[in-house]
Design a protein around this motif. Structure first.
Motif, short mmCIF file in Angstrom:
data_model
loop_
_atom_site.label_atom_id
_atom_site.label_comp_id
_atom_site.label_asym_id
_atom_site.label_seq_id
_atom_site.Cartn_x
_atom_site.Cartn_y
_atom_site.Cartn_z
N ASP A 128 57.90 -14.69 -31.46
CA ASP A 128 59.71 -15.00 -30.37
C ASP A 128 60.47 -14.12 -30.29
OD1 ASP A 128 57.27 -17.26 -29.44
OD2 ASP A 128 58.61 -18.65 -30.50
N THR A 129 61.07 -14.33 -32.04
CA THR A 129 62.24 -13.68 -32.00
C THR A 129 61.98 -12.21 -31.64
OG1 THR A 129 62.95 -15.15 -34.55
CG2 THR A 129 63.51 -12.75 -33.95
N ILE A 130 60.64 -11.24 -32.44
CA ILE A 130 61.00 -10.09 -31.96
C ILE A 130 60.76 -9.43 -30.30
CG2 ILE A 130 59.33 -8.20 -32.75
CD1 ILE A 130 60.55 -8.61 -34.92
N SER A 131 60.11 -10.59 -29.82
CA SER A 131 60.14 -10.89 -28.29
C SER A 131 61.70 -10.35 -27.52
CB SER A 131 59.26 -12.25 -27.92
OG SER A 131 58.97 -11.60 -26.60
N LYS A 132 61.82 -12.13 -28.04
CA LYS A 132 63.62 -11.86 -27.55
C LYS A 132 64.52 -11.24 -28.20
CE LYS A 132 63.13 -16.74 -28.08
NZ LYS A 132 63.63 -18.21 -28.72
N LEU A 133 64.25 -10.68 -29.04
CA LEU A 133 65.17 -8.75 -29.74
C LEU A 133 64.57 -7.84 -29.03
CD1 LEU A 133 65.70 -9.57 -33.64
CD2 LEU A 133 68.01 -9.24 -31.71
N PHE A 134 63.64 -7.24 -29.06
CA PHE A 134 62.67 -6.11 -28.14
C PHE A 134 62.62 -6.75 -26.78
CE2 PHE A 134 63.47 -6.00 -32.57
CZ PHE A 134 64.67 -5.14 -32.77
N GLY A 135 61.56 -7.32 -26.50
CA GLY A 135 60.84 -7.47 -25.62
C GLY A 135 59.21 -7.85 -25.93
N ASP A 136 58.92 -8.89 -24.94
CA ASP A 136 57.43 -8.86 -25.01
C ASP A 136 56.68 -7.70 -24.81
OD1 ASP A 136 58.45 -11.18 -24.33
OD2 ASP A 136 57.69 -11.73 -22.01
N GLN A 137 56.36 -6.93 -24.79
CA GLN A 137 55.98 -5.27 -24.94
C GLN A 137 55.23 -4.94 -25.99
OE1 GLN A 137 59.19 -5.28 -24.13
NE2 GLN A 137 59.62 -3.64 -23.81
N TYR A 138 55.77 -5.55 -26.79
CA TYR A 138 55.75 -5.46 -28.84
C TYR A 138 54.57 -6.46 -28.80
CZ TYR A 138 59.16 -1.88 -27.75
OH TYR A 138 59.72 -1.03 -27.12
N ILE A 139 54.34 -7.00 -28.06
CA ILE A 139 54.26 -8.67 -28.87
C ILE A 139 52.07 -8.83 -28.18
CG2 ILE A 139 53.44 -11.18 -29.53
CD1 ILE A 139 56.51 -9.52 -30.69
N GLU A 140 50.55 -8.13 -28.76
CA GLU A 140 49.59 -8.79 -27.86
C GLU A 140 48.75 -9.91 -28.44
OE1 GLU A 140 46.42 -5.70 -28.10
OE2 GLU A 140 47.72 -4.69 -26.74
N LYS A 141 48.68 -10.62 -27.99
CA LYS A 141 47.40 -11.45 -28.70
C LYS A 141 48.41 -12.28 -30.34
CE LYS A 141 43.53 -9.09 -26.91
NZ LYS A 141 42.56 -8.95 -26.81
N GLY A 142 50.10 -12.82 -29.97
CA GLY A 142 50.09 -13.42 -30.93
C GLY A 142 50.17 -12.34 -32.41
N LYS A 143 50.26 -11.27 -32.15
CA LYS A 143 50.20 -10.31 -33.70
C LYS A 143 51.59 -8.95 -32.96
CE LYS A 143 46.62 -11.37 -36.06
NZ LYS A 143 47.21 -11.84 -37.38
N VAL A 144 52.53 -8.49 -33.59
CA VAL A 144 53.48 -7.58 -32.93
C VAL A 144 52.91 -6.28 -33.08
CG1 VAL A 144 55.36 -7.13 -34.09
CG2 VAL A 144 55.30 -9.08 -33.63
N LEU A 145 53.00 -5.51 -32.56
CA LEU A 145 52.31 -4.38 -32.39
C LEU A 145 53.34 -3.45 -33.75
CD1 LEU A 145 51.80 -3.95 -28.42
CD2 LEU A 145 50.71 -4.72 -30.80
N ARG A 146 52.93 -3.38 -34.68
CA ARG A 146 54.21 -2.58 -35.14
C ARG A 146 54.79 -0.86 -34.85
NH1 ARG A 146 51.00 -4.94 -38.37
NH2 ARG A 146 49.81 -3.68 -38.91
N LYS A 147 53.66 -0.50 -34.94
CA LYS A 147 53.35 1.32 -34.14
C LYS A 147 53.98 0.65 -32.62
CE LYS A 147 49.47 3.14 -36.34
NZ LYS A 147 48.23 4.16 -35.72
N LYS A 148 54.21 0.84 -31.81
CA LYS A 148 54.74 0.22 -30.90
C LYS A 148 56.55 0.43 -31.05
CE LYS A 148 54.65 -0.70 -25.84
NZ LYS A 148 53.85 -1.41 -25.11
N LEU A 149 56.31 -1.01 -31.90
CA LEU A 149 58.06 -1.41 -32.55
C LEU A 149 58.48 -0.16 -33.58
CD1 LEU A 149 59.79 -3.19 -32.26
CD2 LEU A 149 58.87 -4.51 -34.17
N GLY A 150 57.97 0.34 -33.81
CA GLY A 150 58.61 1.77 -34.71
C GLY A 150 58.36 2.67 -34.02
N PHE A 151 58.58 3.13 -33.04
CA PHE A 151 59.30 3.71 -31.82
C PHE A 151 60.10 3.34 -31.49
CE2 PHE A 151 54.46 5.04 -32.56
CZ PHE A 151 54.94 6.69 -32.50
N LEU A 152 60.87 2.88 -31.39
CA LEU A 152 62.16 2.08 -30.87
C LEU A 152 63.33 3.10 -31.01
CD1 LEU A 152 62.37 -1.79 -30.79
CD2 LEU A 152 62.69 0.34 -29.37
#
Length: 74
Positions: free
Chosen positions: A50-74
């Motif tokens: 929830d916090t990751i989604s609020k800070l960076f957007g829903d596109q970094y969450i899938e099926k209750g998991k953080v998409l770490r690789k995608k988040l790492g490319f910010l």
């Protein structure tokens, strides 16, 4: 008497594919206690989607998991 598990500690660091997991496995085979910081970090990220989604957007969450690789490319 309480046993002091951290009287002595060894920290493994290194780049990708440098053998950290192999060495950690060897330590475990010989009875050493190990802590995997990556596993802890992954668990904490997924517990805070929830916090990751609020800070960076829903596109970094899938099926209750953080998409770490995608988040790492910010």
């Amino acid at each position: 008497m309480q046993k002091d598990n951290f009287k002595n500690a060894i920290v493994l660091t290194g780049g990708i594919a440098s053998g950290k997991s192999t060495v950690a496995s060897l330590f475990m085979m010989h009875g050493f206690l190990t802590i995997d910081a990556d596993k802890i970090a992954h668990k904490l990220l997924d517990q805070n989607t929830d916090t990751i989604s609020k800070l960076f957007g829903d596109q970094y969450i899938e099926k209750g998991k953080v998409l770490r690789k995608k988040l790492g490319f910010l």
